[in-house]
Design a protein around this motif. Sequence first.
Motif, PDB file in Angstrom:
ATOM      1  N   GLU A 152      47.499  55.182  35.439  1.00 19.75           N
ATOM      2  CA  GLU A 152      46.616  54.021  35.561  1.00 19.75           C
ATOM      3  C   GLU A 152      46.077  53.889  36.992  1.00 19.75           C
ATOM      4  OE1 GLU A 152      48.512  50.333  34.528  1.00 19.75           O
ATOM      5  OE2 GLU A 152      46.713  49.136  34.897  1.00 19.75           O
TER       6      GLU A 152
ATOM      7  N   GLU B 237      52.326  43.290  34.563  1.00 22.85           N
ATOM      8  CA  GLU B 237      51.505  43.537  35.763  1.00 22.85           C
ATOM      9  C   GLU B 237      52.202  42.988  37.016  1.00 22.85           C
ATOM     10  OE1 GLU B 237      49.306  45.578  35.787  1.00 22.85           O
ATOM     11  OE2 GLU B 237      48.098  45.553  33.965  1.00 22.85           O
TER      12      GLU B 237
ATOM     13  N   HIS C 114      42.291  47.338  35.699  1.00 22.13           N
ATOM     14  CA  HIS C 114      43.516  47.916  35.132  1.00 22.13           C
ATOM     15  C   HIS C 114      43.211  48.719  33.866  1.00 22.13           C
ATOM     16  CE1 HIS C 114      46.511  45.721  37.609  1.00 22.13           C
ATOM     17  NE2 HIS C 114      45.421  45.008  37.866  1.00 22.13           N
TER      18      HIS C 114
ATOM     19  N   HIS D 106      47.596  48.761  40.939  1.00 14.69           N
ATOM     20  CA  HIS D 106      48.691  49.711  41.209  1.00 14.69           C
ATOM     21  C   HIS D 106      48.377  50.620  42.406  1.00 14.69           C
ATOM     22  CE1 HIS D 106      50.134  48.114  37.428  1.00 14.69           C
ATOM     23  NE2 HIS D 106      48.903  48.274  36.979  1.00 14.69           N
TER      24      HIS D 106
HETATM   25 ZN   LIG Z   1      47.882  47.432  35.355  1.00 13.75          ZN
END
Ligand SMILES: [Zn+2]
Length: 371
Positions: A160, A248, A214, A145
């Motif tokens: 995140e 994702e 992640h 991200h």
């Molecule tokens: Zn993620």
Amino acid sequence: MIASRIWPARDYTRLTIESKAELKYEMFAVKDPDRLVLDLETDVTPALAELDGKVAADDPYIKGLRLARNRPGIVRVVLDLKAEVKPQAFTLSPVAEYGYRLVLDIHPLVALDPLAQLIEQGTKPETPAAPTVARLATIVIDAGHGGEDPGAIGRRGTREKNVTLMIAKRLKALIDAEPNMRAVLTRDGDYFLPLNTRVDKARQVRADLLVSIHADSFKRSNARGSSVFALSERRATSEMARLLAQRENEADLIGGVNLKGRDSYVTQTLLDLSQTATIDYSLRLGSSVLQRLGSVAELHKARVEQASFAVLKAHDVPSILVETAFISNPQEEKRLNDRAYQDKLARAILDGIRDYVARQPPRPASPMALR
Ligand SMILES: [Zn+2]
């Protein structure tokens, strides 16, 4: 107008204007000195006026920004540039928490060369290897991200994208301290990178491995533990893995990718026969990392799961995705913010990579193989 944001980064600087209705615009470049002009069909609103103060002094591409009402119904935004750039403007329809977005991406005229960045970032240049010493293994660490895409958000508001970057940076430092490895980050700041750009970066530096970091979320807040994923060429190994890959892969929608002029890299690579061999290596790497993670965290799944993750599709680079913990679990969210725990996670991933590199004879095609 809802909001305006600027995400400066060396890769490119992005300017986003978010609005309740689609914004009509016109963009053009002016030379001597280099400027970009954005004419917006709107009135000056507080959210838009804020843009003025949002240019960071160290923005690699934007020197300054001015905006004013140009004529009835038109606001003109002028960006003074530090150099000639390659601009790209496009609009995005509402998705997730966002309304309509007008995006202006300011790329350098010549795209940055990840290999040159590697040498610059890397504490360790390639040294002429002694006959018995293998080449340095290049590990690409991908912090999931970033920028417009926050990833999962915990109950206390932990994003995140921030946790993954902190763990990725920690892991890079640990890898760079190893005698036979060096690490490259796909992103080193808070900005959005499309999934295929992450894959391309790994391929451009001829990475031996890619590890994407992640922190998962789930509707049940008691879901907990670490898990590791590899690519699947066909069906996912479980419904959980399938849904996770779907989530994702939405990063590109939320982060905002200009779909015009995108190549069909991902489709092409799936036809590559070497993918099957690469997945086999990815599974071995995944098992090593999962085993080590098991000593510092509870495991959500005891084996490496597989699904169609876009970020794992480099057909010649063994790649895994590590869900370090559930950010949606309040206890795990707290731990993810703890420096000592981030370090533990990074060390466990390092140990797993080290185990794999020690055990795994380099594939003949791998740049890790002896020269
Ligand atoms: Zn993620």
